[in-house]
Design an enzyme around this catalytic site. Structure first.
Site, PDB file in Angstrom:
ATOM      1  N   SER A 139       0.488  -1.455   0.093  1.00  0.00           N
ATOM      2  CA  SER A 139      -0.244  -0.124  -0.580  1.00  0.00           C
ATOM      3  C   SER A 139       0.543   1.428  -0.317  1.00  0.00           C
ATOM      4  CB  SER A 139      -1.105  -0.115   1.050  1.00  0.00           C
ATOM      5  OG  SER A 139      -0.195  -0.469   2.334  1.00  0.00           O
ATOM      6  N   HIS A 163      -5.520  -3.108  -2.020  1.00  0.00           N
ATOM      7  CA  HIS A 163      -5.838  -2.533  -2.249  1.00  0.00           C
ATOM      8  C   HIS A 163      -5.514  -3.393  -4.555  1.00  0.00           C
ATOM      9  CE1 HIS A 163      -4.253   0.727   0.253  1.00  0.00           C
ATOM     10  NE2 HIS A 163      -3.695  -0.306   1.035  1.00  0.00           N
ATOM     11  N   LYS A 212     -12.308  -0.087  -0.233  1.00  0.00           N
ATOM     12  CA  LYS A 212     -10.975   0.284  -0.493  1.00  0.00           C
ATOM     13  C   LYS A 212     -11.813   0.908  -2.729  1.00  0.00           C
ATOM     14  CE  LYS A 212      -7.353   0.265   2.278  1.00  0.00           C
ATOM     15  NZ  LYS A 212      -6.441  -0.600   2.396  1.00  0.00           N
TER      16      LYS A 212
HETATM   17  C1  LIG Z   1      -6.215  -1.060   3.990  1.00  0.00           C
HETATM   18  C2  LIG Z   1      -5.901  -2.087   4.323  1.00  0.00           C
HETATM   19  C3  LIG Z   1      -6.308  -3.296   5.300  1.00  0.00           C
HETATM   20  C4  LIG Z   1      -7.748  -2.503   5.761  1.00  0.00           C
HETATM   21  O1  LIG Z   1      -8.876  -2.969   5.288  1.00  0.00           O
HETATM   22  P1  LIG Z   1      -9.453  -1.918   6.340  1.00  0.00           P
HETATM   23  O2  LIG Z   1     -11.001  -1.719   5.517  1.00  0.00           O
HETATM   24  O3  LIG Z   1      -9.689  -0.119   5.842  1.00  0.00           O
HETATM   25  O4  LIG Z   1      -9.771  -2.025   7.441  1.00  0.00           O
HETATM   26  C5  LIG Z   1      -5.666  -4.093   5.324  1.00  0.00           C
HETATM   27  N1  LIG Z   1      -4.906  -4.464   4.978  1.00  0.00           N
HETATM   28  C6  LIG Z   1      -3.508  -4.172   3.670  1.00  0.00           C
HETATM   29  C7  LIG Z   1      -2.899  -3.985   2.978  1.00  0.00           C
HETATM   30  C8  LIG Z   1      -4.287  -2.398   3.144  1.00  0.00           C
HETATM   31  O5  LIG Z   1      -4.222  -1.790   3.063  1.00  0.00           O
END
Ligand SMILES: *Cc1c(COP(=O)(O)O)cnc(C)c1O
Length: 413
Positions: free
Chosen positions: A185, A213, A244
């Site tokens: 990310s 992502h 996301k």
């Molecule tokens: C954003 C993210 C999460 C968490 O997801 P949420 O639904 O926002 O809690 C988990 N893993 C990665 C790699 C992320 O970037």
């Protein structure tokens, strides 16, 4: 002042001042518009490159409508944890549709991706087991490792050889688990999924891949990088988010039915937490439908990201390991895999990232400064998150302002 207040102030005030001095203090900001490419933040209208809404679905009217319909049918609150009475038909339908989408026997929806990661890892391994984690894994994966009380072995970012030597040294453990982001990310680069899957197979380790992502963005069908690299059947624990590219909220695990049954019995973040509202599940179903029927969103996004990367590199920005060369391992050098929609502009020091971000903001652009502890020391960056809703004109404006910024920065040195 009460005694409890002064106990807090004795150390928190000093710690916050220390963060301030290091350019690391974070502050809340408030948005007064829907999420999108143009937002109102702290009263200022900004062209934003700071959301994970990669497919432009966070304020899609079709999804809004699906959520409203579900509120009418089920009411807003879910009222209980999923194993008591919190799980509605909307949750069940969503889980069935995710399983169908992912091509797995079953799926389970958590109220966030964070909860899915933390709960799943802790359910799969425990004391006497060992979990192998990439150094740049997301915080939720790391916390899952810690929570599990298994031995944790961290390997250098995307270094399959280092992972293999750690695997060879862990023969005495009961169960072994490898966990990785698929699309990292902060750097926007990819895990070497084929190599990791082969290692897992050879060394009898389970493999967990977090597509947070990549879900909705990569792969012909939008299932993520495992689909892109054609290794889905070698990854028994596949995690994605609904928060996301799908524009809503929630996380999911897809896999064999026995895995899902186990999580229902052992994933504490699932069992001991209130189910997401039915409307959130209904919104995710609508988003999933769009992912399936509008592949142009991901295609255009990745084409524009590719083009933007080239133009940024030509301006002289350091695009980190997601750029050509370092850390970017493609199994088949012939395949021209598109670079991702996450583009870091590496500037090094946190103060510099903060300064550039503030300068851009004065010019009406929002790019977050990403600093430690989110990234390692020396890797602070401005992060561009591109979405398919960014028009050519918006991207041209970004490039123009960044170019002006380089010039000013040179002059001020
Ligand atoms: C954003 C993210 C999460 C968490 O997801 P949420 O639904 O926002 O809690 C988990 N893993 C990665 C790699 C992320 O970037």
């Amino acid at each position: 002042m009460s005694n409890s207040t002064s106990l807090l102030s004795a150390w928190i005030d000093a710690e916050l001042a220390r963060l301030e001095g290091q350019g690391l203090r974070r502050r809340l900001q408030t948005r007064a518009s829907p999420q999108g490419t143009t937002i109102v933040l702290e009263g200022q209208e900004l062209l934003s490159f700071g959301s994970n809404d990669y497919l432009g679905l966070a304020a899609d009217p079709r999804i809004d409508a699906a959520a409203c319909e579900a509120v009418k049918q089920y009411g807003w609150g879910s009222g209980a944890s999923p194993l008591i009475t919190g799980r509605s038909e909307a949750h069940q339908q969503l889980e069935e549709e995710i399983a169908e989408f992912e091509g797995t026997e079953a799926a389970l929806v958590f109220s966030s991706g964070f909860a899915a990661n933390a709960g799943t890892i802790a359910a799969l391994v425990g004391p006497g087991d060992v979990v192998f984690a990439d150094r740049k894994n997301h915080a939720s994966l790391l916390d899952g490792c810690r929570l599990s009380r298994a031995d944790v072995r961290v390997y250098p970012h995307n270094d399959a050889a280092a992972l293999e030597s750690l695997l060879k040294k862990s023969k005495e453990h009961r169960r072994r688990l490898i966990v990785t982001d698929t699309l990292f990310s902060m750097d926007g680069d990819f895990a070497p999924l084929k190599e990791l899957a082969d290692l897992a197979e050879r060394h009898g380790a389970m493999l967990l891949a977090d597509e947070a992502h990549a879900t909705g963005v990569f792969g012909q069908q939008g299932r993520g990088l495992a689909e892109y690299f054609q290794v889905e059947n070698k990854i028994p624990v596949r995690i994605g988010t609904l928060s996301k590219a799908l524009g809503g909220l929630g996380g999911f695990v897809a896999g064999e039915r026995r895995l899902i049954e186990w999580l229902v019995n052992r994933a504490r973040t699932y069992i001991f937490s209130t189910a997401m509202p039915a409307a959130v599940a209904a919104a995710a179903r609508a988003a999933l439908r769009i992912v399936r029927t509008e592949p142009w969103r991901r295609q255009e996004l990745l084409e524009r990201a590719e083009k933007l990367r080239k133009e940024l590199a030509a301006q002289g920005w350091n695009l980190g390991p997601g750029a050509e060369g370092s850390g970017f391992r493609v199994q088949d050098p012939e395949s021209d895999i598109p670079h991702s929609q996450i583009i870091p502009l590496r500037v090094g020091a946190p103060e510099k990232a903060t300064h550039l971000s503030a300068e851009l903001r004065c010019r009406g652009l929002f790019l977050p400064a990403v600093r430690p502890p989110t990234v390692p020391e020396g890797e602070s960056c401005l992060r561009i998150s591109l979405t398919c809703a960014h028009t050519e004109a918006m991207i041209a404006r970004l490039l123009e302002e960044l170019f002006g910024l380089c010039k000013d920065y040179e002059r001020s040195k």
